[in-house]
Design a protein around this motif. Structure first.
Motif, PDB file in Angstrom:
ATOM      1  N   VAL A   1       0.846  -1.195   0.000  1.00 32.11           N
ATOM      2  CA  VAL A   1       0.000   0.000   0.000  1.00 32.11           C
ATOM      3  C   VAL A   1       0.883   1.247   0.000  1.00 32.11           C
ATOM      4  N   MET A   2       1.972   1.211   0.752  1.00 36.76           N
ATOM      5  CA  MET A   2       2.889   2.352   0.784  1.00 36.76           C
ATOM      6  C   MET A   2       3.467   2.624  -0.608  1.00 36.76           C
ATOM      7  N   ARG A   3       3.795   1.580  -1.324  1.00 32.66           N
ATOM      8  CA  ARG A   3       4.303   1.733  -2.692  1.00 32.66           C
ATOM      9  C   ARG A   3       3.243   2.381  -3.587  1.00 32.66           C
ATOM     10  N   THR A   4       1.992   1.987  -3.392  1.00 31.58           N
ATOM     11  CA  THR A   4       0.883   2.592  -4.126  1.00 31.58           C
ATOM     12  C   THR A   4       0.792   4.083  -3.824  1.00 31.58           C
ATOM     13  N   CYS A   5       0.866   4.424  -2.547  1.00 35.48           N
ATOM     14  CA  CYS A   5       0.767   5.832  -2.146  1.00 35.48           C
ATOM     15  C   CYS A   5       1.910   6.658  -2.721  1.00 35.48           C
ATOM     16  N   GLU A   6       3.099   6.090  -2.760  1.00 34.21           N
ATOM     17  CA  GLU A   6       4.236   6.807  -3.354  1.00 34.21           C
ATOM     18  C   GLU A   6       3.989   7.070  -4.841  1.00 34.21           C
ATOM     19  N   LEU A   7       3.458   6.085  -5.538  1.00 36.02           N
ATOM     20  CA  LEU A   7       3.140   6.258  -6.961  1.00 36.02           C
ATOM     21  C   LEU A   7       2.093   7.348  -7.157  1.00 36.02           C
ATOM     22  N   LEU A   8       1.017   7.287  -6.383  1.00 35.84           N
ATOM     23  CA  LEU A   8      -0.059   8.265  -6.532  1.00 35.84           C
ATOM     24  C   LEU A   8       0.383   9.670  -6.107  1.00 35.84           C
ATOM     25  N   GLN A   9       1.326   9.757  -5.189  1.00 36.69           N
ATOM     26  CA  GLN A   9       1.895  11.058  -4.833  1.00 36.69           C
ATOM     27  C   GLN A   9       2.701  11.622  -6.004  1.00 36.69           C
ATOM     28  N   GLN A  10       3.485  10.774  -6.646  1.00 33.72           N
ATOM     29  CA  GLN A  10       4.273  11.212  -7.798  1.00 33.72           C
ATOM     30  C   GLN A  10       3.373  11.725  -8.920  1.00 33.72           C
ATOM     31  N   GLN A  11       2.206  11.105  -9.063  1.00 28.98           N
ATOM     32  CA  GLN A  11       1.253  11.509 -10.093  1.00 28.98           C
ATOM     33  C   GLN A  11       0.372  12.668  -9.629  1.00 28.98           C
ATOM     34  N   GLU A  12       0.591  13.120  -8.391  1.00 30.11           N
ATOM     35  CA  GLU A  12      -0.146  14.234  -7.783  1.00 30.11           C
ATOM     36  C   GLU A  12      -1.647  13.961  -7.672  1.00 30.11           C
ATOM     37  N   ILE A  13      -1.996  12.707  -7.426  1.00 31.07           N
ATOM     38  CA  ILE A  13      -3.385  12.315  -7.215  1.00 31.07           C
ATOM     39  C   ILE A  13      -3.712  12.370  -5.719  1.00 31.07           C
ATOM     40  N   ILE A  14      -2.736  12.060  -4.890  1.00 31.34           N
ATOM     41  CA  ILE A  14      -2.882  12.219  -3.446  1.00 31.34           C
ATOM     42  C   ILE A  14      -1.691  13.019  -2.937  1.00 31.34           C
ATOM     43  N   TYR A  15      -1.835  13.542  -1.721  1.00 26.14           N
ATOM     44  CA  TYR A  15      -0.713  14.216  -1.074  1.00 26.14           C
ATOM     45  C   TYR A  15      -0.725  13.854   0.400  1.00 26.14           C
ATOM     46  N   ASN A  16       0.424  14.008   1.030  1.00 25.29           N
ATOM     47  CA  ASN A  16       0.600  13.608   2.415  1.00 25.29           C
ATOM     48  C   ASN A  16       0.648  14.836   3.312  1.00 25.29           C
ATOM     49  N   LYS A  17      -0.151  14.807   4.373  1.00 16.89           N
ATOM     50  CA  LYS A  17      -0.023  15.787   5.452  1.00 16.89           C
ATOM     51  C   LYS A  17       0.691  15.046   6.569  1.00 16.89           C
ATOM     52  N   ARG A  18       1.930  15.394   6.772  1.00 17.65           N
ATOM     53  CA  ARG A  18       2.775  14.671   7.719  1.00 17.65           C
ATOM     54  C   ARG A  18       2.082  14.511   9.078  1.00 17.65           C
ATOM     55  N   GLY A  19       2.023  13.270   9.531  1.00 19.34           N
ATOM     56  CA  GLY A  19       1.439  12.962  10.823  1.00 19.34           C
ATOM     57  C   GLY A  19      -0.079  12.830  10.800  1.00 19.34           C
ATOM     58  N   ILE A  20      -0.709  13.188   9.683  1.00 15.68           N
ATOM     59  CA  ILE A  20      -2.174  13.120   9.604  1.00 15.68           C
ATOM     60  C   ILE A  20      -2.620  12.031   8.641  1.00 15.68           C
ATOM     61  N   GLY A  21      -1.982  11.966   7.473  1.00 14.23           N
ATOM     62  CA  GLY A  21      -2.328  10.940   6.506  1.00 14.23           C
ATOM     63  C   GLY A  21      -2.338  11.462   5.090  1.00 14.23           C
ATOM     64  N   TYR A  22      -2.895  10.650   4.200  1.00 11.94           N
ATOM     65  CA  TYR A  22      -2.971  10.994   2.783  1.00 11.94           C
ATOM     66  C   TYR A  22      -4.335  11.579   2.455  1.00 11.94           C
ATOM     67  N   PHE A  23      -4.324  12.548   1.547  1.00  5.68           N
ATOM     68  CA  PHE A  23      -5.531  13.241   1.132  1.00  5.68           C
ATOM     69  C   PHE A  23      -5.623  13.259  -0.388  1.00  5.68           C
ATOM     70  N   ILE A  24      -6.849  13.333  -0.888  1.00  5.17           N
ATOM     71  CA  ILE A  24      -7.078  13.418  -2.327  1.00  5.17           C
ATOM     72  C   ILE A  24      -6.738  14.829  -2.788  1.00  5.17           C
ATOM     73  N   SER A  25      -5.942  14.941  -3.825  1.00  6.33           N
ATOM     74  CA  SER A  25      -5.559  16.244  -4.373  1.00  6.33           C
ATOM     75  C   SER A  25      -6.772  16.959  -4.961  1.00  6.33           C
ATOM     76  N   PRO A  26      -6.750  18.295  -4.958  1.00  3.91           N
ATOM     77  CA  PRO A  26      -7.892  19.054  -5.481  1.00  3.91           C
ATOM     78  C   PRO A  26      -8.251  18.719  -6.933  1.00  3.91           C
ATOM     79  N   ASP A  27      -7.253  18.454  -7.754  1.00  3.05           N
ATOM     80  CA  ASP A  27      -7.514  18.166  -9.169  1.00  3.05           C
ATOM     81  C   ASP A  27      -7.284  16.693  -9.520  1.00  3.05           C
ATOM     82  N   ALA A  28      -7.455  15.823  -8.538  1.00  2.00           N
ATOM     83  CA  ALA A  28      -7.211  14.394  -8.746  1.00  2.00           C
ATOM     84  C   ALA A  28      -8.112  13.808  -9.827  1.00  2.00           C
ATOM     85  N   THR A  29      -9.385  14.170  -9.824  1.00  2.00           N
ATOM     86  CA  THR A  29     -10.320  13.621 -10.810  1.00  2.00           C
ATOM     87  C   THR A  29      -9.858  13.952 -12.220  1.00  2.00           C
TER      88      THR A  29
END
Length: 123
Positions: A49-77
């Protein structure tokens, strides 16, 4: 979730997350389940799952708020649709066109089938 052997699991999880966004189950700026929660839910290793999150972060579909978690990017759709449209047009559409040509199917014959599919699968 049932995984296919033909594609890496982390890519299938990325597709799952993108599907959730496109189906409006997960909205822009919303927190997604944690890496551990997704790993338990999907019955996979948290590292996958972490590898998935790293990929989606690179594609700017999700972003990380340190200590809080991953969030959907504003223009993810928008980004998901652009990426998937390009992949569909490049990879799947040629085979589709070949089949409708070989089977002598007119495009207007397909519309009722597509409408029926939309009604049964997305409502």
């Amino acid at each position: 979730m049932e995984f296919k052997e033909s594609q890496a699991i982390y890519l299938q999880i990325a597709d799952y997350i993108c599907d959730q966004v496109l189906l409006h189950n997960w909205k822009a700026e919303e927190r997604i389940p944690s890496v551990r929660e997704l790993a338990v839910q999907l019955e996979v290793n948290p590292n996958t799952v972490m590898r998935t999150c790293e990929l989606l972060q690179q594609q700017e579909i999700i972003y990380n708020k340190r200590g809080i978690g991953y969030f959907i990017s504003p223009d993810a759709t928008k980004k998901i649709k652009l990426f998937r449209k390009d992949a569909f047009i490049s990879n799947e559409l040629p085979r589709f066109f070949r089949n409708i040509y070989l089977l002598d199917i007119e495009l207007d014959e397909l519309k009722p089938h597509f409408e029926k599919y939309k009604k049964s699968n997305f409502r």
